[in-house]
Design an enzyme around this catalytic site. Structure first.
Site, PDB file in Angstrom:
ATOM      1  N   CYS A   1       0.828  -1.206   0.000  1.00  0.00           N
ATOM      2  CA  CYS A   1       0.000   0.000   0.000  1.00  0.00           C
ATOM      3  C   CYS A   1       0.862   1.255   0.000  1.00  0.00           C
ATOM      4  O   CYS A   1       1.282   1.750   1.064  1.00  0.00           O
ATOM      5  CB  CYS A   1      -0.926   0.012   1.213  1.00  0.00           C
ATOM      6  SG  CYS A   1      -2.054  -1.381   1.314  1.00  0.00           S
TER       7      CYS A   1
ATOM      8  N   ASN B   1      12.638  -1.821  -5.988  1.00  0.00           N
ATOM      9  CA  ASN B   1      13.726  -2.250  -6.871  1.00  0.00           C
ATOM     10  C   ASN B   1      13.527  -3.713  -7.262  1.00  0.00           C
ATOM     11  O   ASN B   1      13.613  -4.076  -8.432  1.00  0.00           O
ATOM     12  CB  ASN B   1      15.081  -2.063  -6.187  1.00  0.00           C
ATOM     13  CG  ASN B   1      15.504  -0.615  -6.106  1.00  0.00           C
ATOM     14  OD1 ASN B   1      15.085   0.210  -6.922  1.00  0.00           O
ATOM     15  ND2 ASN B   1      16.319  -0.288  -5.121  1.00  0.00           N
TER      16      ASN B   1
ATOM     17  N   GLY C   1      -4.552 -11.705 -36.739  1.00  0.00           N
ATOM     18  CA  GLY C   1      -5.635 -11.057 -37.476  1.00  0.00           C
ATOM     19  C   GLY C   1      -6.866 -10.909 -36.596  1.00  0.00           C
ATOM     20  O   GLY C   1      -6.772 -10.697 -35.389  1.00  0.00           O
TER      21      GLY C   1
ATOM     22  N   GLU D   1       4.471  -0.215 -10.346  1.00  0.00           N
ATOM     23  CA  GLU D   1       5.836  -0.316  -9.807  1.00  0.00           C
ATOM     24  C   GLU D   1       6.690   0.874 -10.264  1.00  0.00           C
ATOM     25  O   GLU D   1       7.904   0.761 -10.434  1.00  0.00           O
ATOM     26  CB  GLU D   1       6.523  -1.633 -10.216  1.00  0.00           C
ATOM     27  CG  GLU D   1       5.724  -2.895  -9.926  1.00  0.00           C
ATOM     28  CD  GLU D   1       5.673  -3.263  -8.460  1.00  0.00           C
ATOM     29  OE1 GLU D   1       5.841  -2.357  -7.624  1.00  0.00           O
ATOM     30  OE2 GLU D   1       5.442  -4.434  -8.154  1.00  0.00           O
TER      31      GLU D   1
END
Length: 406
Positions: A150, A265, A365, A389
Site C-alpha cells: 500500500c 527495486n 488477425g 511499480e
C-alpha cells in the site's frame, strides 16, 4: 471453453518440456546453472498444469485463485527470496526472475500478484524485528495468508513522497487516517504493508506499518473493473481512525520511504520478469498460428513480412531477458548501480514485451481480437506493467538523473 483456448495450455506445455519444439535462440534456460534449470522446470510444469488451463476462466469470472497459489507456495514460491528460517526459499534475485518468468507463461495476472506478495514478505523479513519476522512471515510464505503493498494514493501516484495518509502516535498505537488506491489483493488479503506519514512533508516523514485485516477502522472500496489483471482483485484501502500497534512498525520512524523504494527495486525486476513470460508465450502462440493458418493458398509462415516481424519479436524478447537478468544479478550483489539497472530493466522489458504481445495479436488477425484466443489476454494483462511499480516515464527520469548527476 472454446477450442482455440487450448493453445494456451499447449504453449505452456511446450515450454515445460524444455528445448523440445522451442528454437534455441529464445530458449529461456540458456546460460542457467543446473539448479536454476530445475527451478525453472518446476515453475514451467506448474504453469502448464495448474495455471494455463484455467487462465481464461479466472479472467472471465474474476476468480482470485487462492488454492492454486497455495499449491505454488508448497513448491516454495510464496517467499522465494525470503530467508529459510521463517519459511522462505532463500533464493537469489536471478532465481526469482527465472521463476516468475516461467509462472507467467501460465497466467500473467496471477503471477504478477504473487510477485507483489513476495515483495511484501521480503520487506517484513528484511526490515522487521525477529518477533515481526516470526509472527508474519511463516503464514505468508505458505500463503495461508496473503499480503498487499500500500503506497499509491488517489492524489499521489508517481510522486509517492507526497502521500497524505497519516499515522499519529498515541501511546503504544498509531492512529491511521487516509486511503490507498489501486491495491492489488485489496479486501481479499490478510496483511497490508502501508506507507504512511508520521512526520513532516517529504520522504523523511514516511514510516511503514503492517496492518492486519480485521483491524477496526480498516475498510475497502468497491472492486475495480479493469482491462486486465482480472484474476486479482483491486480495491481502495481506507483507514478511518484505524489503531495499529507500534509493534507493527517496520524499521524506525522515517525509514518508510527507503523501505518502499528498496522493495520496489525488486518489484520492478519481478514485474519485468512477468512481462518476459507473457511475451515468450505470445511468441510461441504467433509461431504456431503462422504455421497453421493459411491465406492465398499457403501458410502465413511463408510470408516474408511476417517472418521479419517474428524475428524482431524474438530479438526483443532475448534482449529484454538479458537486461532483466543482468539487473537481477546487480540487485543481488548490492551494486551501487542496481537501482538504476532495475529501472532500465523495468522500462525496457515492459515496453518491449508489450510490443511483442501486441504484434502477436496482430499476426492472429481478427482471431487475435477474440476472447477465444489466449493472445488477447496476454496483451490485456501485460499492459498495466508499463504503469505500476513506477510508471515507465518515472523509470526514464531515474535513469536520466543517474546519467546527468554521475
Amino acid at each position: 471453453m472454446a477450442m482455440a483456448w487450448r493453445a494456451a495450455p499447449r504453449v505452456a506445455a511446450r515450454l515445460a518440456l524444455g528445448r523440445r519444439g522451442i528454437a534455441s535462440c529464445i530458449d529461456p534456460s540458456v546460460g542457467l546453472t543446473e539448479d536454476q534449470k530445475e527451478f525453472q522446470k518446476v515453475a514451467l510444469d506448474f504453469a502448464a498444469k495448474e495455471m494455463a488451463p484455467y487462465m481464461a476462466e479466472w479472467d472471465e469470472k474474476e476468480i482470485f485463485p487462492v488454492e492454486t497459489m497455495r499449491k505454488a507456495a508448497q513448491l516454495g514460491f510464496g517467499g522465494i527470496y525470503v530467508k529459510p528460517d521463517v519459511g522462505g526459499s532463500g533464493l537469489s534475485r536471478l532465481d526469482t526472475s527465472i521463476i516468475f518468468e516461467a509462472l507467467s507463461t501460465g497466467c500473467t495476472s496471477t503471477t504478477a500478484y504473487m510477485s507483489i506478495h513476495n515483495m511484501c514478505v521480503w520487506m517484513i523479513d528484511t526490515f522487521g524485528s525477529e518477533e515481526q519476522r516470526r509472527r508474519f512471515c511463516p503464514s505468508l510464505c505458505s500463503m495461508e495468508k496473503f499480503a498487499s503493498y500500500c503506497l499509491t494514493e488517489p492524489g499521489s501516484g508517481s510522486d509517492a513522497a507526497s502521500l497524505l495518509t497519516s499515522a499519529q502516535r498515541k501511546g503504544d498505537t498509531y492512529v491511521l487516517n487516509g486511503s490507498k488506491a489501486f491495491i492489488s489483493g485489496g479486501g481479499d488479503t490478510d496483511v497490508y504493508v502501508v506507507m504512511c506519514r508520521t512526520g513532516g512533508p517529504g520522504p523523511k516523514g514516511i514510516s511503514c506499518l503492517v496492518v492486519e485485516k480485521g483491524t477496526p477502522g480498516l475498510s475497502f472500496g468497491k472492486k475495480e473493473r479493469k482491462v486486465g489483471w482480472n484474476s486479482q482483485p483491486t480495491r481502495a484501502v481506507i483507514f478511518e481512525d484505524c489503531a495499529v500497534p507500534v509493534g507493527n512498525r517496520l524499521g524506525a520512524e522515517g525509514q518508510g520511504f527507503s523501505i518502499a523504494m528498496q522493495g520496489l527495486n525488486g518489484g520492478r525486476i519481478n514485474i519485468a520478469s512477468c512481462s518476459l513470460g507473457a511475451a515468450h508465450a505470445s511468441v510461441l502462440l504467433a509461431q504456431e498460428h503462422l504455421t497453421v493458418r493459411k491465406q492465398f493458398g499457403e501458410p502465413l509462415a511463408n510470408n516474408q513480412y511476417l517472418q521479419f516481424g517474428l524475428a524482431e519479436m524474438a530479438t526483443r524478447l532475448v534482449a529484454a531477458r538479458l537486461l532483466v537478468r543482468h539487473a537481477a544479478r546487480a540487485l543481488q550483489d548490492g551494486r551501487e548501480d542496481a537501482a538504476v539497472l532495475c529501472s532500465m530493466a523495468k522500462l525496457f522489458a515492459t515496453d518491449e514485451c508489450f510490443l511483442i504481445c501486441n504484434q502477436a495479436l496482430q499476426m492472429h488477425g481478427g482471431y487475435g481480437y477474440l476472447k477465444d484466443y489466449a493472445v488477447q489476454q496476454f496483451v490485456r494483462d501485460i499492459r498495466v506493467h508499463q504503469i505500476l511499480e513506477g510508471t515507465n516515464e518515472v523509470m526514464r527520469m531515474i535513469v536520466a538523473r543517474s546519467l546527468l548527476q554521475g
